[in-house]
Design a protein around this motif. Structure first.
Motif, mmCIF file in Angstrom:
data_model
loop_
_atom_site.group_PDB
_atom_site.id
_atom_site.type_symbol
_atom_site.label_atom_id
_atom_site.label_comp_id
_atom_site.label_asym_id
_atom_site.label_seq_id
_atom_site.Cartn_x
_atom_site.Cartn_y
_atom_site.Cartn_z
ATOM 1 N N ASN A 178 51.602 37.197 44.757
ATOM 2 C CA ASN A 178 50.002 38.104 45.423
ATOM 3 C C ASN A 178 48.950 38.356 44.724
ATOM 4 O OD1 ASN A 178 50.770 38.306 48.460
ATOM 5 N ND2 ASN A 178 52.441 39.276 47.600
ATOM 6 N N TYR A 179 49.572 38.751 43.687
ATOM 7 C CA TYR A 179 48.208 39.126 42.169
ATOM 8 C C TYR A 179 47.300 37.460 42.302
ATOM 9 C CZ TYR A 179 46.380 40.410 37.606
ATOM 10 O OH TYR A 179 45.100 40.492 36.969
ATOM 11 N N ALA A 180 48.311 36.766 41.893
ATOM 12 C CA ALA A 180 47.669 35.356 41.859
ATOM 13 C C ALA A 180 46.511 34.452 42.743
ATOM 14 C CB ALA A 180 48.375 33.844 41.262
ATOM 15 N N PHE A 181 47.471 35.057 44.220
ATOM 16 C CA PHE A 181 46.821 34.810 45.492
ATOM 17 C C PHE A 181 45.644 35.254 45.685
ATOM 18 C CE2 PHE A 181 45.905 36.339 49.709
ATOM 19 C CZ PHE A 181 45.236 35.240 49.899
ATOM 20 N N ALA A 182 45.521 37.033 44.886
ATOM 21 C CA ALA A 182 44.587 37.246 45.558
ATOM 22 C C ALA A 182 43.688 37.211 44.078
ATOM 23 C CB ALA A 182 44.590 39.260 45.503
ATOM 24 N N ALA A 183 43.625 36.925 43.321
ATOM 25 C CA ALA A 183 42.900 36.316 41.782
ATOM 26 C C ALA A 183 41.961 34.635 42.898
ATOM 27 C CB ALA A 183 43.260 36.767 41.290
ATOM 28 N N GLU A 184 42.706 33.865 42.753
ATOM 29 C CA GLU A 184 42.321 33.059 42.948
ATOM 30 C C GLU A 184 41.721 32.112 44.230
ATOM 31 O OE1 GLU A 184 41.937 28.907 42.997
ATOM 32 O OE2 GLU A 184 42.561 30.485 40.989
ATOM 33 N N ALA A 185 41.617 33.597 45.228
ATOM 34 C CA ALA A 185 41.086 33.792 46.299
ATOM 35 C C ALA A 185 39.633 33.984 46.165
ATOM 36 C CB ALA A 185 41.500 34.255 47.041
ATOM 37 N N VAL A 186 39.692 35.207 45.304
ATOM 38 C CA VAL A 186 38.329 35.475 44.751
ATOM 39 C C VAL A 186 37.149 34.580 43.770
ATOM 40 C CG1 VAL A 186 36.701 36.664 43.422
ATOM 41 C CG2 VAL A 186 39.058 37.963 44.428
ATOM 42 N N ARG A 187 37.953 34.139 43.040
ATOM 43 C CA ARG A 187 37.897 32.940 42.166
ATOM 44 C C ARG A 187 36.721 31.347 42.925
ATOM 45 N NH1 ARG A 187 42.809 33.303 39.063
ATOM 46 N NH2 ARG A 187 42.110 34.730 37.687
ATOM 47 N N HIS A 188 38.277 31.191 43.962
ATOM 48 C CA HIS A 188 37.204 30.579 44.677
ATOM 49 C C HIS A 188 36.071 30.802 45.936
ATOM 50 C CE1 HIS A 188 38.325 26.200 47.136
ATOM 51 N NE2 HIS A 188 37.781 27.033 47.503
ATOM 52 N N VAL A 213 45.975 44.459 45.417
ATOM 53 C CA VAL A 213 44.510 44.290 45.346
ATOM 54 C C VAL A 213 44.253 44.618 43.657
ATOM 55 C CG1 VAL A 213 44.122 47.359 44.800
ATOM 56 C CG2 VAL A 213 44.988 46.322 47.277
ATOM 57 N N ASN A 214 45.379 44.678 42.860
ATOM 58 C CA ASN A 214 45.062 44.431 41.573
ATOM 59 C C ASN A 214 44.613 42.981 41.305
ATOM 60 O OD1 ASN A 214 46.228 47.093 40.483
ATOM 61 N ND2 ASN A 214 47.923 46.641 40.579
ATOM 62 N N GLY A 215 45.094 41.742 41.468
ATOM 63 C CA GLY A 215 44.096 40.584 41.596
ATOM 64 C C GLY A 215 42.923 40.551 41.603
ATOM 65 N N PHE A 216 43.476 41.194 42.975
ATOM 66 C CA PHE A 216 41.310 41.143 43.406
ATOM 67 C C PHE A 216 40.549 42.058 42.810
ATOM 68 C CE2 PHE A 216 38.253 42.914 46.457
ATOM 69 C CZ PHE A 216 37.481 41.899 46.546
ATOM 70 N N ALA A 217 40.580 43.080 41.892
ATOM 71 C CA ALA A 217 40.130 44.031 41.772
ATOM 72 C C ALA A 217 39.653 43.111 40.006
ATOM 73 C CB ALA A 217 40.308 45.585 41.365
ATOM 74 N N ASP A 218 40.383 42.560 39.451
ATOM 75 C CA ASP A 218 40.862 42.018 38.177
ATOM 76 C C ASP A 218 39.847 41.294 37.957
ATOM 77 O OD1 ASP A 218 42.025 43.761 37.285
ATOM 78 O OD2 ASP A 218 43.965 42.513 36.592
ATOM 79 N N ALA A 219 39.804 40.465 39.541
ATOM 80 C CA ALA A 219 38.963 38.721 39.568
ATOM 81 C C ALA A 219 37.694 38.910 39.978
ATOM 82 C CB ALA A 219 39.864 37.960 40.385
ATOM 83 N N LEU A 220 37.408 40.063 40.256
ATOM 84 C CA LEU A 220 35.925 40.443 40.572
ATOM 85 C C LEU A 220 35.438 40.751 39.645
ATOM 86 C CD1 LEU A 220 36.256 43.382 43.641
ATOM 87 C CD2 LEU A 220 35.694 40.621 43.598
ATOM 88 N N SER A 221 36.651 41.785 38.292
ATOM 89 C CA SER A 221 35.768 41.519 37.367
ATOM 90 C C SER A 221 35.752 40.482 36.656
ATOM 91 C CB SER A 221 36.426 43.056 36.346
ATOM 92 O OG SER A 221 35.821 42.614 35.299
ATOM 93 N N GLU A 222 36.160 40.030 36.122
ATOM 94 C CA GLU A 222 36.231 38.698 35.775
ATOM 95 C C GLU A 222 34.651 37.568 36.118
ATOM 96 O OE1 GLU A 222 38.417 34.198 35.788
ATOM 97 O OE2 GLU A 222 39.511 36.357 36.706
ATOM 98 N N VAL A 223 34.610 37.670 37.345
ATOM 99 C CA VAL A 223 33.557 36.932 37.884
ATOM 100 C C VAL A 223 32.626 37.521 37.799
ATOM 101 C CG1 VAL A 223 35.016 35.062 38.759
ATOM 102 C CG2 VAL A 223 34.189 36.379 40.140
ATOM 103 N N GLY A 224 32.241 38.654 38.124
ATOM 104 C CA GLY A 224 30.836 39.409 38.007
ATOM 105 C C GLY A 224 30.630 39.651 39.897
ATOM 106 N N ALA A 225 31.596 39.716 40.665
ATOM 107 C CA ALA A 225 30.820 40.444 41.673
ATOM 108 C C ALA A 225 31.228 41.485 42.128
ATOM 109 C CB ALA A 225 32.386 39.406 42.613
ATOM 110 N N SER A 226 31.207 41.707 43.295
ATOM 111 C CA SER A 226 31.331 43.445 43.891
ATOM 112 C C SER A 226 31.971 43.497 45.223
ATOM 113 C CB SER A 226 29.424 43.485 43.932
ATOM 114 O OG SER A 226 29.012 42.980 44.848
ATOM 115 N N GLU A 227 32.777 44.468 45.478
ATOM 116 C CA GLU A 227 33.754 44.652 46.927
ATOM 117 C C GLU A 227 32.707 44.881 47.628
ATOM 118 O OE1 GLU A 227 37.293 46.721 47.998
ATOM 119 O OE2 GLU A 227 37.093 47.031 45.732
#
Length: 346
Positions: A178-188, A213-227
């Motif tokens: 689920n970490y990878a799922f959330a991170a990839e969803a944010v990147r997409h 939650v951790n995958g989502f937060a880490d990917a937000l930081s990576e792509v510069g998006a906000s929550e």
């Protein structure tokens, strides 16, 4: 016509039920040979094993489980413990299918042990262990410090968890990453130009809540998006999801992307978006997990990541059988990686 069952009826039924002696008579073999052939004992020739098992199947022979338990101490039962109030969409049917597919050619049978939200989740597990009702147990809705896993480990009961724990104790599990799922969803979503993202999480207290939650937060930081916080509403709160989504979508600064951890929650998200008079795919994009492959039939604009609960059931059954068979628990752990985000192609 109503007729009471009598002792003679029971005796007749018992006489008619095929036994090892029946198989021995029909095959011309000894009872011990027949018994070993049914168990695939290597000292019995392949042709003999095949013949005995074929006759057993033709006459409907089934071992007497009470007798098996008396002789071996085993029940030949695997129990799947489920909170059926929370497990919706295709989870229950798919995970049962996966388990039964694996145990079909073994002596084991599956029983489902349900419990409700008003019960302590440890209660059904304690009952199974104290009554010796199963040789192995599968549990879901796993917590980081899960008392059910600790209880079974302390008592030496073979089990597997759908989801991981974080107790520093080794046990079999199957999990979706689920970490990878959330991170990839944010990147997409970021790749589609979405910059204000919300996450509808698994329930707080379950291990995969933290992973998501951790995958989502880490990917937000990576792509510069906000929550845009979705607050305390989780995928267990379907009607609240609809209301919360509508509230967020009526704001001047609203989310333009949502990551959903379950298909049922996604139905409520779409309803909330449309309650606010907005359009999916134009005003907002939603990336959702699903297991039933139905979301594109509901709204083709949805972006999908598939989670295979049949695979989960199969892996969990193999893990429990492996532990029963003497394999090391640490060798019976598996993690399923999410596939790509899938858009409608119709």
């Amino acid at each position: 016509m109503d007729r009471r069952r009598t002792d003679s009826d029971d005796e007749t039924s018992a006489r008619e039920r095929p036994t090892l002696k029946t198989l021995a008579f029909m095959t011309g073999l000894g009872v011990t040979t027949v018994s070993r052939a049914l168990k695939d004992a290597p000292e019995i020739g392949a042709e003999t094993r095949r013949r005995v098992q074929l006759v057993a199947k033709q006459i409907g022979y089934r071992p007497n489980r009470a007798g098996v338990r008396l002789r071996t101490g085993k029940t030949n039962v695997i129990s799947l413990v489920l909170n059926t109030e929370h497990e919706i969409m295709s989870f229950v049917s798919d995970i049962i299918y996966g388990v039964t597919e694996v145990i079909a050619d073994t002596p084991y049978h599956l029983i489902v042990t349900p419990y409700s939200r008003s019960q302590d989740p440890l209660d059904p597990v304690r009952y199974l262990v104290e009554t010796g009702s199963a040789d192995g147990v599968i549990i879901s809705r796993t917590q980081p410090n899960d008392p059910r896993a600790r209880y079974m480990l302390e008592r030496g009961i073979p089990f597997a968890t759908h989801g991981r724990t974080d107790m520093g104790l080794v046990h079999p599990y199957h999990d979706f990453d689920n970490y990878a799922f959330a991170a990839e969803a944010v990147r997409h979503l970021a790749g589609l130009g979405r910059r204000r993202l919300a996450l509808v999480t698994p329930p707080v207290g379950l291990t995969y809540h933290g992973h998501t939650v951790n995958g989502f937060a880490d990917a937000l930081s990576e792509v510069g998006a906000s929550e845009v916080p979705f607050n305390t509403v989780s995928i267990d709160h379907i009607e609240q999801i609809r209301m919360r989504t509508a509230q967020l979508m009526r704001r001047d600064i609203r989310p333009d992307g949502i990551v959903s951890s379950a298909a049922a929650a996604t139905l409520a998200i779409v309803a909330g978006v449309e309650d606010a008079g907005l359009k999916l795919g134009r005003d907002i994009d939603v990336v959702s997990k699903q297991s039933s492959e139905l979301l594109h039939l509901f709204r083709r604009e949805l972006l999908i990541v598939n989670e295979n609960f049949r695979l989960a059931g199969s892996e969990l059954a193999r893990a429990v059988l492996g532990w029963i068979g003497g394999a090391a628990p640490g060798s019976l752990q598996s993690l399923s990686a999410p596939g790509e985000v899938v858009a409608y192609r119709g």
